[in-house]
Motif scaffolding. Structure first.
Motif, mmCIF file in Angstrom:
data_model
loop_
_atom_site.group_PDB
_atom_site.id
_atom_site.type_symbol
_atom_site.label_atom_id
_atom_site.label_comp_id
_atom_site.label_asym_id
_atom_site.label_seq_id
_atom_site.Cartn_x
_atom_site.Cartn_y
_atom_site.Cartn_z
ATOM 1 N N PHE A 164 0.803 -1.215 0.000
ATOM 2 C CA PHE A 164 0.000 0.000 0.000
ATOM 3 C C PHE A 164 0.845 1.278 0.000
ATOM 4 O O PHE A 164 0.459 2.294 0.564
ATOM 5 C CB PHE A 164 -0.939 0.000 1.220
ATOM 6 C CG PHE A 164 -1.854 -1.203 1.240
ATOM 7 C CD1 PHE A 164 -2.955 -1.263 0.409
ATOM 8 C CD2 PHE A 164 -1.593 -2.280 2.073
ATOM 9 C CE1 PHE A 164 -3.792 -2.367 0.412
ATOM 10 C CE2 PHE A 164 -2.417 -3.389 2.091
ATOM 11 C CZ PHE A 164 -3.519 -3.435 1.256
ATOM 12 N N GLY A 165 1.981 1.210 -0.657
ATOM 13 C CA GLY A 165 2.853 2.374 -0.704
ATOM 14 C C GLY A 165 2.206 3.587 -1.332
ATOM 15 O O GLY A 165 2.475 4.726 -0.935
ATOM 16 N N GLU A 166 1.311 3.377 -2.294
ATOM 17 C CA GLU A 166 0.686 4.510 -2.980
ATOM 18 C C GLU A 166 -0.270 5.275 -2.071
ATOM 19 O O GLU A 166 -0.663 6.395 -2.393
ATOM 20 C CB GLU A 166 -0.070 4.023 -4.211
ATOM 21 C CG GLU A 166 -1.265 3.142 -3.905
ATOM 22 C CD GLU A 166 -2.071 2.802 -5.141
ATOM 23 O OE1 GLU A 166 -3.153 2.193 -4.982
ATOM 24 O OE2 GLU A 166 -1.649 3.130 -6.264
ATOM 25 N N ASP A 167 -0.638 4.684 -0.944
ATOM 26 C CA ASP A 167 -1.547 5.364 -0.030
ATOM 27 C C ASP A 167 -0.832 6.333 0.907
ATOM 28 O O ASP A 167 -1.486 7.048 1.668
ATOM 29 C CB ASP A 167 -2.313 4.337 0.813
ATOM 30 C CG ASP A 167 -3.245 3.491 -0.030
ATOM 31 O OD1 ASP A 167 -3.744 4.011 -1.042
ATOM 32 O OD2 ASP A 167 -3.465 2.313 0.308
ATOM 33 N N SER A 168 0.504 6.329 0.885
ATOM 34 C CA SER A 168 1.275 7.172 1.799
ATOM 35 C C SER A 168 2.260 8.031 1.022
ATOM 36 O O SER A 168 2.461 7.856 -0.185
ATOM 37 C CB SER A 168 2.023 6.305 2.822
ATOM 38 O OG SER A 168 1.120 5.592 3.634
ATOM 39 N N TYR A 169 2.886 8.955 1.736
ATOM 40 C CA TYR A 169 3.847 9.870 1.141
ATOM 41 C C TYR A 169 5.261 9.497 1.570
ATOM 42 O O TYR A 169 5.511 9.227 2.745
ATOM 43 C CB TYR A 169 3.566 11.309 1.581
ATOM 44 C CG TYR A 169 2.260 11.871 1.092
ATOM 45 C CD1 TYR A 169 2.101 12.256 -0.243
ATOM 46 C CD2 TYR A 169 1.186 12.040 1.950
ATOM 47 C CE1 TYR A 169 0.905 12.787 -0.699
ATOM 48 C CE2 TYR A 169 -0.013 12.574 1.509
ATOM 49 C CZ TYR A 169 -0.145 12.946 0.181
ATOM 50 O OH TYR A 169 -1.333 13.465 -0.272
ATOM 51 N N GLN A 170 6.193 9.538 0.604
ATOM 52 C CA GLN A 170 7.594 9.267 0.895
ATOM 53 C C GLN A 170 8.436 10.483 0.526
ATOM 54 O O GLN A 170 8.232 11.091 -0.526
ATOM 55 C CB GLN A 170 8.088 8.038 0.122
ATOM 56 C CG GLN A 170 9.487 7.596 0.527
ATOM 57 C CD GLN A 170 9.931 6.331 -0.191
ATOM 58 O OE1 GLN A 170 9.454 6.021 -1.281
ATOM 59 N NE2 GLN A 170 10.842 5.586 0.426
ATOM 60 N N THR A 171 9.372 10.830 1.403
ATOM 61 C CA THR A 171 10.241 11.969 1.145
ATOM 62 C C THR A 171 11.369 11.570 0.195
ATOM 63 O O THR A 171 11.636 10.382 -0.030
ATOM 64 C CB THR A 171 10.869 12.493 2.447
ATOM 65 O OG1 THR A 171 11.805 11.521 2.934
ATOM 66 C CG2 THR A 171 9.809 12.756 3.500
ATOM 67 N N ARG A 172 12.043 12.561 -0.328
ATOM 68 C CA ARG A 172 13.164 12.327 -1.236
ATOM 69 C C ARG A 172 14.276 11.549 -0.537
ATOM 70 O O ARG A 172 14.991 10.769 -1.172
ATOM 71 C CB ARG A 172 13.696 13.681 -1.735
ATOM 72 C CG ARG A 172 14.772 13.585 -2.797
ATOM 73 C CD ARG A 172 15.217 14.984 -3.214
ATOM 74 N NE ARG A 172 14.084 15.783 -3.660
ATOM 75 C CZ ARG A 172 14.153 17.085 -3.920
ATOM 76 N NH1 ARG A 172 15.301 17.721 -3.763
ATOM 77 N NH2 ARG A 172 13.092 17.743 -4.322
ATOM 78 N N GLU A 173 14.406 11.737 0.768
ATOM 79 C CA GLU A 173 15.464 11.050 1.518
ATOM 80 C C GLU A 173 15.101 9.608 1.854
ATOM 81 O O GLU A 173 15.941 8.864 2.376
ATOM 82 C CB GLU A 173 15.754 11.806 2.815
ATOM 83 C CG GLU A 173 16.344 13.194 2.616
ATOM 84 C CD GLU A 173 15.281 14.239 2.282
ATOM 85 O OE1 GLU A 173 15.659 15.384 1.970
ATOM 86 O OE2 GLU A 173 14.072 13.911 2.341
#
Length: 430
Positions: free
Chosen positions: A215-224
């Motif tokens: 479910f990665g598309e349901d959350s936000y990931q930073t550039r780092e």
């Protein structure tokens, strides 16, 4: 994550659990991969044993001067070494494939979970409170005259785009009061330990509670590479990630108030008006870490904690148990609390309380040592909103609205608002 040994022992029960979620059988594919992996491991061990034997015999041949036998055995050692490495590499690849497959399969429901495909098949357990009879047409929260000055969607859109809000003045103060009230109630009366955690976490923590990899598309990931938490369930539950704790320290009951972030992938067009469904929101989250025998009783206790918040605020609600087809990925059973919203004329979710069994603990390798001795066992985990602060704000505003555009505020909030009891039609506390 699932126990491969349990699947081996009873594949029919595993597939029956998936069927309750309306999913096809998976034990056949899992066990086929597992058998291939175990075969490669056995072949690697056999080749390693033959390599060791040949190496020992080569040493003996060299000692007695049998050069031809020594060369034959040395070639055999080399061949068996290569075979061992090949089988180990294939076993590792199959192990990774099996792990990825298991990570993508949801938890198995408890037998008591009702069958069904979606929210229409959920089962109501109980109701509390009666929706207030109104002699005027109720408005949604963002339409109430007293609310409008303190709920600014236009500025939020300028700052961040759609599905954000800027709260100001009295409305911002009411939201802060709600969060404080919830924390105080859970700490003083429910025995939860207040906890403050980061909102940025490593990928391993998201995997531990089941947000990744599926479910990665349901959350936000930073550039780092950090992830913004969708709820502090992630951080609170992962406090025992990789740990072996003493049973005497359980249950561990925690509560945290945090900002939460969700991309709302797949929710286009749903609840676009107002602040019911936002990319950034606040929650007061409860998490319990228990032993294997206490999980279901703890689930009922946590549900009651969330219900108490609504009752103290005088908000009518109903409690439902989700059917197999409507449960979240990591849950074995889930109770949803739905609060009455007069502006919509229906009950809407304000809390989900889920018992996950050892599903998350296996992903985290979180175990406890039994007081009676014996082999360590996996902890059991639970999580639940206590409550979603923004949605509680909506419920307070809509249920307390008056014909003149003012809002009568719950008595439980008065001490947190300096004794003020209402939000005037002018947007000021009075």
């Amino acid at each position: 994550m699932h126990d491969i040994r349990a699947i081996r022992e009873n594949p029919a029960a595993f597939d029956a659990g998936l069927a309750l979620r309306n999913l096809p059988p998976a034990s056949g594919e899992i066990l086929s991969l597992d058998a291939d992996r175990r075969s490669r491991i056995a072949s690697a061990e056999a080749a390693q044993a033959e390599q060791n034997k040949a190496s020992k015999e080569a040493g003996a041949a060299k000692g007695r001067g049998d050069e031809a036998e020594f060369e034959r055995l040395r070639a055999l050692v080399s061949a068996k070494k290569e075979e061992t490495q090949q089988m180990q590499a294939e076993a590792a690849a199959l192990d990774a494939q099996l792990r990825d497959l298991l990570l993508g399969i949801p938890n198995l429901p408890l037998p008591s979970v009702p069958p069904g495909k979606d929210e229409d098949d959920n089962v109501e357990i109980r109701r509390w409170g009666e929706p207030r009879a109104l002699d005027f047409t109720p408005r949604e929260h963002f339409e109430i005259a007293g609310v409008k000055p303190g709920m600014d969607f236009e500025t939020a859109a300028k700052l961040s785009g759609a599905r954000f809000v800027v709260l100001k003045g009295a409305v911002a103060r009411i939201q802060r009061a709600l969060a404080q009230f919830m924390l105080d109630l859970h700490i003083a009366e429910h025995g939860l330990t207040e906890t403050w955690t980061p909102v940025l976490v490593l990928s391993e923590m998201m995997e531990g509670t089941g947000q990744l990899p599926k479910f990665g598309e349901d959350s936000y990931q930073t550039r780092e590479g950090w992830w913004l938490i969708p709820t502090s369930e992630v951080t609170l539950t992962n406090t025992v990630n990789g740990d072996l704790v003493e049973q005497a320290t359980l249950p561990r009951r925690m509560v945290a108030h945090s900002q939460c972030f969700r991309s709302e992938a797949g929710s286009a067009g749903r609840d676009t008006a107002g602040m019911l469904r936002q990319h950034q929101f606040e929650k007061v989250e409860m998490v319990s870490i228990t032993d294997a025998a206490s999980g279901e009783a703890e689930h009922d206790r946590m549900t009651r904690c969330a219900e108490t918040v609504l009752e103290r605020l005088g908000l009518p609600y109903r409690t439902i148990v989700l059917c197999g087809g409507d449960m979240g990925f990591g849950a074995r059973i889930t109770h949803d609390l739905e609060v009455w919203l007069p502006g919509q004329g229906k009950y809407r979710e304000i809390s989900s309380v889920s018992y996950c069994g050892d599903f998350q603990a296996r992903r985290m390798n979180a175990r406890y040592r039994p007081e009676a001795g014996g082999k360590p066992d996996f902890v059991h985990t639970l999580n639940g909103s206590g409550l979603a602060v923004g949605r509680t704000l909506i419920a307070v505003l809509e249920n307390g609205q008056q014909a003149d555009g003012s809002v009568t505020l719950p008595e439980a909030l008065h001490p947190y608002l300096g004794g003020k009891t209402r939000l005037g039609a002018d947007g000021q506390l009075a």
